[in-house]
Design an enzyme around this catalytic site. Structure first.
Site, PDB file in Angstrom:
ATOM      1  N   THR A  26       0.735  -1.183   0.066  1.00  0.00           N
ATOM      2  CA  THR A  26       0.003  -0.207   0.102  1.00  0.00           C
ATOM      3  C   THR A  26       1.013   1.240   0.007  1.00  0.00           C
ATOM      4  O   THR A  26       2.096   1.216   0.481  1.00  0.00           O
ATOM      5  CB  THR A  26      -1.170  -0.140   1.093  1.00  0.00           C
ATOM      6  OG1 THR A  26      -1.977   1.086   0.879  1.00  0.00           O
ATOM      7  CG2 THR A  26      -0.468   0.261   2.618  1.00  0.00           C
ATOM      8  N   CYS A  32      -2.975   7.461   8.038  1.00  0.00           N
ATOM      9  CA  CYS A  32      -3.590   6.108   7.891  1.00  0.00           C
ATOM     10  C   CYS A  32      -2.761   5.098   8.392  1.00  0.00           C
ATOM     11  O   CYS A  32      -1.290   5.442   8.170  1.00  0.00           O
ATOM     12  CB  CYS A  32      -3.725   5.804   6.467  1.00  0.00           C
ATOM     13  SG  CYS A  32      -4.993   6.858   5.651  1.00  0.00           S
ATOM     14  N   HIS A  49      -5.757  -1.000   5.079  1.00  0.00           N
ATOM     15  CA  HIS A  49      -5.015   0.369   4.876  1.00  0.00           C
ATOM     16  C   HIS A  49      -6.166   1.243   5.737  1.00  0.00           C
ATOM     17  O   HIS A  49      -7.233   1.541   5.134  1.00  0.00           O
ATOM     18  CB  HIS A  49      -5.078   0.890   3.522  1.00  0.00           C
ATOM     19  CG  HIS A  49      -4.519   2.304   3.468  1.00  0.00           C
ATOM     20  ND1 HIS A  49      -3.350   2.620   2.448  1.00  0.00           N
ATOM     21  CD2 HIS A  49      -4.696   3.409   3.933  1.00  0.00           C
ATOM     22  CE1 HIS A  49      -3.295   3.847   2.448  1.00  0.00           C
ATOM     23  NE2 HIS A  49      -3.907   4.517   3.480  1.00  0.00           N
TER      24      HIS A  49
END
Lengths: 165, 213
Positions: A26, A32, A49
């Site tokens: 990711t 995040c 995520h």
């Protein structure tokens, strides 16, 4: 990184499962948190995520489970078990949750990075999943890639170099 | 009903005009500051998925220079002025006269970074004060912050409020370009204005259009 396997991409507020020879990645984690949960023996891993700490923050009926720490981890654990992972063998590695900006620290939504990390850890504890390694906080964006064969998490940053945890 | 489902083309056109006015003033400010001709592309106002947003300006992992701020007041949201490293270096060279400025070199870096910060302050200030004058809404920008990092990591801060309502955001994007730079794609700056979901009501009301029309 791996010439044979494919890179499975996980978007923002998204989750997926990976088996060798593929790896899972990711990109652009800011506030995040990227959570990898894996079963080393079965060589299977999943990544979520996470954008927000808790699904109670949702203001509308529509629910993307992968967006929140609580529902995202629950969903990932369920999918891993469905794929044959054993819950007692599950381990986790996490990265992200940076605090990149100082603006409006009184506005709680901008302490979102640390809140996400805390929520992720709490949820992993609920499932008795130990956090084997972490690279969280700070003020740098991160891109992470996990290889289910080596169970190593590769963390790339722009300002603080790269590392394997 | 979700606020995004209420948006029609008239609403998006109004937001486009919003971007036009703000970025128009910012372009003039940039032109004055650099003493160069600046070209502004027609702004766009779009409903984008989070993943589409992350892939703008070169992709989530692309290293960019950004001046970011939070907007408070009757309208809330986030604004980002995003440049490629080359473009930022070029602007900094222009302002400081240090033709060999590079982010990779320590020499002259702090001066260059404060010039960049100041550029961001001036541009975002002129963008937002033009919007405030136009709508007569109170708009209070925070102190802009300079960041050199992955685009996705930076822009995701602008998605936090929208993410509580769904997986889409409304983004008003304007591209500024130096006329002399020709057609090189590297040489441009992007303004991304991401109003919070609850701000669309006040914006449309101030301009005489209801959100339910």
């Amino acid at each position: 990184m791996n010439s044979v396997g494919q890179v499975i991409k996980v978007g923002i507020a998204d989750l997926n499962i990976v088996r060798p020879p593929n790896v899972i990645r990711t990109s652009g984690l800011g506030s995040c948190v990227g959570v990898v949960i894996y079963d080393e023996r079965m060589a299977i891993a999943g990544m979520v995520h996470v954008m927000l700490p808790d699904s109670s923050l949702a203001k509308s009926g529509h629910m993307n489970k992968a967006k929140y720490a609580d529902t995202g981890i629950t969903e990932l654990v369920a999918q891993l078990k469905a794929e044959g992972a054993q819950s007692y063998r599950l381990k986790a590695k996490i990265a992200g949750g940076a605090q990149m900006f100082q603006f409006n620290l009184q506005n709680s939504s901008f302490k979102i990075g640390p809140r996400n990390v805390e929520a992720v850890k709490q949820m992993l504890q609920v499932y008795h999943i130990p956090v084997i390694a972490e690279d969280v906080g700070g003020s740098s964006g991160r891109t992470i890639e996990f290889d289910p064969r080596t169970c190593e998490l590769y963390v790339r940053t722009v300002n603080k170099g790269n590392c394997r945890i | 009903m979700n606020y995004i489902e209420k948006m029609n083309t008239t609403h998006l056109d109004i937001l486009k005009e919003f971007g036009n006015i703000g970025a128009g003033h910012a372009a003039t400010a940039l032109s004055t500051l650099l003493n160069k001709q600046i070209d502004m592309k027609v702004p766009s106002a779009r409903i984008v998925s989070f993943n589409e947003m992350m892939e703008m300006a070169g992709g989530a992992e692309e290293e960019v220079v950004s001046v970011s701020l939070r907007i408070e007041g009757e309208v809330t949201g986030n604004m980002f002025f995003v440049l490629s490293l080359q473009q930022a270096e070029h602007f900094i060279s222009n302002m400081t006269g240090d033709k060999s400025f590079s982010f990779r070199k320590a020499e002259g870096k702090s001066l260059g970074l404060s010039a960049m910060q100041e550029l961001g302050n001036i541009l975002s200030g002129s963008y937002l004060s033009a919007l405030g004058d136009f709508t007569r809404l109170q708009i209070y920008p925070s102190v802009p912050e300079l960041a050199i990092d992955m685009f996705g990591a930076i822009i995701s801060y602008g998605l936090v409020e929208s993410s509580r309502y769904g997986d889409y955001a409304i983004v008003i994007e304007t591209v500024l370009k130096e006329v002399e730079a020709g057609c090189s794609d590297e040489m441009k700056g992007h303004f991304f204005l991401l109003p919070d979901p609850l701000s669309f009501g006040p914006i449309f009301e101030a301009l005489g259009v209801g959100i339910n029309e």
